[in-house]
Design an enzyme around this catalytic site. Structure first.
Site, PDB file in Angstrom:
ATOM      1  N   HIS A  33      -7.329   9.633   4.465  1.00  0.00           N
ATOM      2  CA  HIS A  33      -6.367   9.108   4.999  1.00  0.00           C
ATOM      3  C   HIS A  33      -7.059   9.433   6.838  1.00  0.00           C
ATOM      4  CE1 HIS A  33      -4.071   7.673   2.193  1.00  0.00           C
ATOM      5  NE2 HIS A  33      -4.619   6.621   2.080  1.00  0.00           N
ATOM      6  N   GLY A  34      -6.986   8.329   7.752  1.00  0.00           N
ATOM      7  CA  GLY A  34      -6.810   8.724   9.707  1.00  0.00           C
ATOM      8  C   GLY A  34      -8.527   9.083  10.192  1.00  0.00           C
ATOM      9  N   HIS A  62      -9.541   4.919  -1.451  1.00  0.00           N
ATOM     10  CA  HIS A  62      -8.110   5.332  -0.076  1.00  0.00           C
ATOM     11  C   HIS A  62      -9.371   5.896   0.902  1.00  0.00           C
ATOM     12  CE1 HIS A  62      -4.193   3.722  -1.482  1.00  0.00           C
ATOM     13  NE2 HIS A  62      -5.436   3.702  -2.870  1.00  0.00           N
ATOM     14  N   GLY A  63      -8.597   5.977   2.232  1.00  0.00           N
ATOM     15  CA  GLY A  63      -9.008   6.774   3.502  1.00  0.00           C
ATOM     16  C   GLY A  63     -11.165   6.267   3.650  1.00  0.00           C
ATOM     17  N   ASN A 118      -9.974   0.287   1.140  1.00  0.00           N
ATOM     18  CA  ASN A 118      -9.813   0.425   1.968  1.00  0.00           C
ATOM     19  C   ASN A 118      -9.541   1.027   2.912  1.00  0.00           C
ATOM     20  OD1 ASN A 118      -7.276   0.174  -0.728  1.00  0.00           O
ATOM     21  ND2 ASN A 118      -6.383   1.323  -0.091  1.00  0.00           N
ATOM     22  N   ASP A 150       0.573  -1.061   0.185  1.00  0.00           N
ATOM     23  CA  ASP A 150       0.218  -0.093   0.343  1.00  0.00           C
ATOM     24  C   ASP A 150       1.232   1.578   0.093  1.00  0.00           C
ATOM     25  OD1 ASP A 150      -2.231   1.324   0.338  1.00  0.00           O
ATOM     26  OD2 ASP A 150      -1.878   1.402   2.602  1.00  0.00           O
ATOM     27  N   HIS A 151       0.597   2.958  -0.892  1.00  0.00           N
ATOM     28  CA  HIS A 151       1.416   3.428  -0.740  1.00  0.00           C
ATOM     29  C   HIS A 151       3.094   3.410  -0.792  1.00  0.00           C
ATOM     30  CE1 HIS A 151      -2.148   6.136   0.037  1.00  0.00           C
ATOM     31  NE2 HIS A 151      -2.736   5.356   0.588  1.00  0.00           N
ATOM     32  N   SER A 193     -12.335   4.508   6.177  1.00  0.00           N
ATOM     33  CA  SER A 193     -12.297   4.431   7.454  1.00  0.00           C
ATOM     34  C   SER A 193     -13.395   5.883   8.096  1.00  0.00           C
ATOM     35  CB  SER A 193     -11.555   4.400   8.640  1.00  0.00           C
ATOM     36  OG  SER A 193     -10.627   3.230   8.331  1.00  0.00           O
TER      37      SER A 193
HETATM   38  P1  13P Z   1      -7.838   4.641   5.900  1.00  0.00           P
HETATM   39  O1  13P Z   1      -7.214   4.179   7.246  1.00  0.00           O
HETATM   40  O2  13P Z   1      -8.511   5.600   6.428  1.00  0.00           O
HETATM   41  O3  13P Z   1      -8.815   3.318   6.715  1.00  0.00           O
HETATM   42  O4  13P Z   1      -7.706   4.637   4.882  1.00  0.00           O
HETATM   43  C1  13P Z   1      -7.168   3.339   4.474  1.00  0.00           C
HETATM   44  C2  13P Z   1      -5.773   3.776   3.157  1.00  0.00           C
HETATM   45  O5  13P Z   1      -6.126   4.334   2.354  1.00  0.00           O
HETATM   46  C3  13P Z   1      -4.862   2.595   2.939  1.00  0.00           C
HETATM   47  O6  13P Z   1      -4.228   3.255   2.034  1.00  0.00           O
END
Ligand code: 13P
Length: 285
Positions: A179-180, A207-208, A229, A82-83, A210
Site C-alpha cells: 500500500h502507498g 491490494h496495493g 484495489n 476495505d480492511h 497504485s
Molecule cells: P494503494 O493505496 O497502493 O492503491 O492500495 C489500495 C488498496 O489495496 C486498498 O485496500
C-alpha cells in the site's frame, strides 16, 4: 439502480477473465468522479472505504454518498468495507448497509485469522453479503494500518485451507505489492499467484495497486485476480487537480470550482485503470 453486492460481479469477472476495479473514495467528489468514469466506460464498479476513512466522516455518510451514486447509475455499484479490522467494525458496516465486507485478519496467527474470518462470514452470509478475507501480507501503510513483514507471500496450501475453513467469498493475497507510494518499481510475484490460483477456486484480490505497472496488473488479471484495489493514486490525482486550479486561480474560494478539477483528474485516472483491469463494457453482463 440499487446498490448490488460484489458476489455476482466478481463471479462474472472470474468466469470471463477480467477484473473489477475497487476504488477508495474519501469524499463526495471522489464518489462522483468514480461513478462518472464507470458510466463513461460502462464498467461495473466497487467503491470502498478503509476504517481510517470511516473515522473521518462515518460509515453512514460514505454509504449515503455511494448509494446516491448507485441510484443514479446505469452500471452496477458496490459499497465495500476495505480492511475491516475487527468483528465489530465488520458488523457495523454490515448493519449500516454496506453490500460487501472485508475482514483483514492477516496480522493474526493463521488459526486466529481463520476463526475471525469465519465469524464474519457466518454473520454476513445469512443476509446475502459476501466477505473478502486476507492471507499473507500486503506491505506498506494503508491509513492507520502499517505492515513491514519480511515474508509477505501467501502460502498456496495455507490459502486452500483458509478458504475451506472460513467459507470466504474472495481472497486477498500477498504477492509482493504494497500500500502507498512505492520507492522503486514493484515486482509482483506472478508465479506465486498462479500457484495459489491452482489450489483456490474463488475470486482473488490484488491490494496495493497504485504504482504497479499496468502490464503487471494485466498479467495478474490473466492469472486469476478478479478485484483490483486502487487508493493512493486517487488521492494524488484529486489533490493534483485542486493544486493546479489553485495555482492558476490563487484567489479562488469556491470549493465547487477547485473540486471540479480534482474530479476531472480522478475520472481520467479511473477510466484508464478500468481499461487495464478489463472491465470496460462489462456492466451489461
Ligand atoms: P494503494 O493505496 O497502493 O492503491 O492500495 C489500495 C488498496 O489495496 C486498498 O485496500
Amino acid at each position: 439502480m440499487a446498490l448490488v453486492t460484489s458476489k455476482e460481479l466478481l463471479l462474472d469477472a472470474q468466469k470471463n477473465g477480467y477484473a473489477v476495479g475497487a476504488f477508495n473514495v474519501e469524499n463526495m467528489e471522489m464518489v462522483m468522479a468514480v461513478l462518472a468514469a464507470a458510466e463513461k466506460t460502462k464498467s461495473p464498479v466497487i467503491m470502498q472505504t478503509t476504517p481510517g476513512t470511516v473515522k473521518y466522516a462515518g460509515l453512514d455518510y460514505y454509504l449515503a454518498n455511494v448509494k446516491a451514486a448507485a441510484d443514479r447509475a446505469s452500471v452496477p455499484v458496490v459499497m465495500h468495507l476495505d480492511h475491516g479490522d475487527s468483528f465489530e467494525m465488520a458488523m457495523k458496516a454490515y448493519h449500516t448497509g454496506y453490500t460487501s465486507i472485508m475482514i483483514d485478519g492477516s496480522k493474526l496467527p493463521f488459526e486466529d485469522n481463520i476463526a475471525l474470518t469465519r465469524r464474519v462470514t457466518d454473520a454476513c452470509h445469512p443476509g446475502g453479503i459476501p466477505v473478502e478475507g486476507e492471507l499473507g501480507r500486503v506491505g506498506g501503510k494503508e491509513d492507520d494500518l502499517e505492515n513491514a513483514d519480511e515474508n509477505p507471500y501467501t502460502d498456496p496450501e495455507e490459502a486452500r485451507t483458509f478458504v475451506e475453513k472460513t467459507n470466504v467469498d474472495f481472497l486477498a493475497v500477498g504477492i509482493g505489492t504494497s500500500h502507498g507510494v512505492y520507492k522503486g518499481v514493484p515486482r509482483v510475484n506472478v508465479e506465486r499467484l498462479s500457484e495459489i490460483r491452482a489450489l483456490v477456486d474463488i475470486p482473488l484480490v490484488l491490494h496495493g495497486t497504485s504504482g504497479v505497472p499496468d502490464e503487471q496488473v494485466r498479467d495478474c488479471v490473466s492469472r486469476g485476480i478478479c478485484k483490483v484495489n486502487y487508493a493512493t493514486d486517487l488521492r494524488i490525482a484529486f489533490t493534483k487537480g485542486v493544486k493546479a486550479y489553485m495555482q492558476e486561480n490563487p484567489n479562488a474560494f469556491d470549493p465547487k470550482k477547485y473540486s471540479a478539477r480534482g474530479m476531472e483528474e480522478v475520472k481520467a485516472y479511473v477510466m484508464q485503470k478500468m481499461e487495464v483491469v478489463g472491465s470496460i463494457g462489462k456492466a451489461a453482463n
